[in-house]
Scaffold this motif. Structure first.
Motif, PDB file in Angstrom:
ATOM      1  N   HIS A 144       0.904  -1.400   0.344  1.00 17.41           N
ATOM      2  CA  HIS A 144       0.142   0.029  -0.160  1.00 17.41           C
ATOM      3  C   HIS A 144       0.748   1.125  -0.050  1.00 17.41           C
ATOM      4  CE1 HIS A 144      -3.421   2.895   1.184  1.00 17.41           C
ATOM      5  NE2 HIS A 144      -4.134   1.516   1.066  1.00 17.41           N
ATOM      6  N   ASP A 147      -1.220   3.392   3.655  1.00 22.30           N
ATOM      7  CA  ASP A 147      -1.717   2.705   4.772  1.00 22.30           C
ATOM      8  C   ASP A 147      -1.463   1.564   5.234  1.00 22.30           C
ATOM      9  OD1 ASP A 147      -3.655   2.640   6.956  1.00 22.30           O
ATOM     10  OD2 ASP A 147      -5.931   1.996   5.215  1.00 22.30           O
ATOM     11  N   ASP A 148      -0.108   1.114   4.965  1.00 21.62           N
ATOM     12  CA  ASP A 148       0.751   0.244   5.963  1.00 21.62           C
ATOM     13  C   ASP A 148       1.498   1.144   7.102  1.00 21.62           C
ATOM     14  OD1 ASP A 148       3.037  -1.555   5.555  1.00 21.62           O
ATOM     15  OD2 ASP A 148       1.455  -2.539   4.714  1.00 21.62           O
ATOM     16  N   GLY A 180       0.279   8.767   4.840  1.00 19.93           N
ATOM     17  CA  GLY A 180       1.684   7.885   5.305  1.00 19.93           C
ATOM     18  C   GLY A 180       2.889   8.696   5.597  1.00 19.93           C
ATOM     19  N   GLY A 237      -5.661   7.104   4.859  1.00 23.26           N
ATOM     20  CA  GLY A 237      -5.678   5.971   4.891  1.00 23.26           C
ATOM     21  C   GLY A 237      -6.386   5.506   6.806  1.00 23.26           C
ATOM     22  N   GLU A 238      -6.829   4.758   6.767  1.00 22.33           N
ATOM     23  CA  GLU A 238      -7.260   4.390   8.104  1.00 22.33           C
ATOM     24  C   GLU A 238      -5.917   4.377   9.327  1.00 22.33           C
ATOM     25  OE1 GLU A 238      -9.561   1.003   8.038  1.00 22.33           O
ATOM     26  OE2 GLU A 238     -10.812   1.267   7.094  1.00 22.33           O
ATOM     27  N   ARG A 239      -4.880   3.883   9.184  1.00 26.21           N
ATOM     28  CA  ARG A 239      -3.681   3.877  10.180  1.00 26.21           C
ATOM     29  C   ARG A 239      -3.117   4.931  10.351  1.00 26.21           C
ATOM     30  NH1 ARG A 239      -3.562  -1.264   7.836  1.00 26.21           N
ATOM     31  NH2 ARG A 239      -3.473  -3.091   8.941  1.00 26.21           N
TER      32      ARG A 239
END
Length: 403
Positions: A144, A147-148, A180, A237-239
């Motif tokens: 990704h 999101d990683d 990110g 992204g969620e993270r």
């Protein structure tokens, strides 16, 4: 949640592949803003952007089986190049899905770094859907773009370098697409220097984060439209979002016009070529989208320099227009000998330089005994533009400003 230990581990993994990029004091931008401005020149990273950091860290954590199956990802360009080079260096096969209208320079660079490219979709999100389809069909590992945790940790190594090179940093300004980069940088900076501010910047045409922070849940845009294609994502992204909520102090937006001005100034005065996404942190500073103190030490992170040459021409012209350095006008002349010379002499008397003239006697928009004229003019600022236009209109010319 992502930790300093994760970022420090990433720095060890990527050592030898990723460069420690320069942090340079800018006299020009310090004088323009009153701040103490240091530019983080991630434009000098291998592949020309920060994405190599996260890609290298993620691929370094693959299992033997995952390495054998290869990787796949989606990207507007910079992540594509980062994954392609990181995978090639690790002897891992890579397949990269890029939007159909991705800059040709980024597509070709990705292929030169060893990645197989697939052009699909109108934007990053559609390309991502295709990449996940390939992931399922071919058993590849999806890397990704943001999101990683391992990707975020790799990007966060920029924060470690900033603090090491500039221990007195007060504010770090970071572009935001999927989140990110800023989540990694914020994790490193806040752990090392808790009082240092981290400010995120999005392009107005791709600004999903302000609404997301306001409501506490991730907002997704229907479409994006910005010259900063490297951060043109519909949502974060969620993270990264969870990290941003906890560790980022403020998020602001800039217009494409402001980005064009910052990009033009960087090229002209700092001799540094950046892409749109790389220019947004400086744009936020130059146009005072966040508050800062006189003499405050501020580090804009110039995250990438991979701008398509055709787009560069357009952006630079827009930057010159916005700073009063370029004027394009249209007027109508009587079709007689000397008419064009009279017009040109008025412009010359104002000490303005003519780039180009288009003189059209056949235009259907004017009378048979008239000529349509468009002139591109080099000017010295907005006051000079006013002087040129006033002189022309005083002489009786009806002038339309085209740019």
């Amino acid at each position: 949640m992502l930790s300093l230990a994760d970022v420090e581990a990433a720095r060890e993994r990527i050592d030898g592949v990723v460069r420690w990029t320069p942090l340079e004091y800018s006299y020009t931008f310090s004088e323009m803003t009153g701040a103490d401005v240091h530019l983080k020149l991630e434009t000098f990273q291998r592949t020309g952007a920060f994405k190599l950091r996260g890609a290298t860290n993620r691929i370094a954590t693959l299992s033997p089986a995952e390495r054998d199956a290869g990787v796949v990802t989606a990207s507007a360009g910079n992540h594509a190049q980062g994954v392609a080079l990181a995978a090639t260096r690790a002897d891992v096969d890579s397949k990269i899905v890029m939007p159909e209208h991705a800059p040709i320079s980024k597509v070709e660079a990705t292929e030169r770094y060893g990645g197989e490219t697939v052009l699909y979709g109108a934007d990053y999100d559609e390309a991502q859907a295709k990449a996940h389809e390939i992931e399922r069909e071919e058993g590849r590992t999806y890397v990704h773009a943001f999101d990683d945790d391992e990707v975020m940790a790799g990007q966060g190594t920029i924060g470690l370098e900033i603090v090491d090179d500039c221990p007195d940093v007060d504010t770090v300004v970071v572009p935001v697409g999927g989140g990110g980069l800023i989540s990694g940088i914020a994790t490193a900076v806040k752990a090392r220097k808790p009082d240092t501010r981290v400010i995120g910047v999005q392009a107005e045409g791709a600004a999903s984060l302000p609404e997301s922070l306001r409501t506490g849940s991730i907002a997704e845009l229907d479409a994006v439209n910005t010259i900063a294609d490297g951060i043109a994502t519909r949502k974060v992204g969620e993270r990264p979002f969870e990290v941003i909520r906890e560790r980022v102090d403020e998020v602001v937006t800039v217009s494409d016009e402001e980005t064009a001005v910052a990009l033009t100034y960087l090229l002209e005065r700092a001799k540094t070529l950046v892409e749109g996404a790389g220019a947004v942190p400086l744009a936020a500073l130059l146009f005072e989208h966040f508050d800062y103190e006189e003499g405050e030490t501020i580090v804009p992170a110039l995250c990438g320099g991979n701008i398509d040459t055709n787009q560069l021409t357009t952006v630079l012209v827009r930057g010159l227009v916005e700073t009063g350095r370029y004027l394009k006008i249209r007027t109508v002349l009587r079709d007689r000998p000397g008419a064009l010379q009279d017009l040109v002499e008025i412009i010359a008397d104002q000490r303005a330089n003519i780039y180009a003239i288009q003189h059209d006697r056949t235009s259907r928009d004017v009378a048979m005994n008239e000529a349509d004229v468009e002139i591109d003019i080099e000017t010295r600022g907005h006051d000079h533009i006013d002087e040129v236009l006033d002189a022309l209109r005083t002489a009786g010319y009806a002038v339309d400003v085209l740019a």
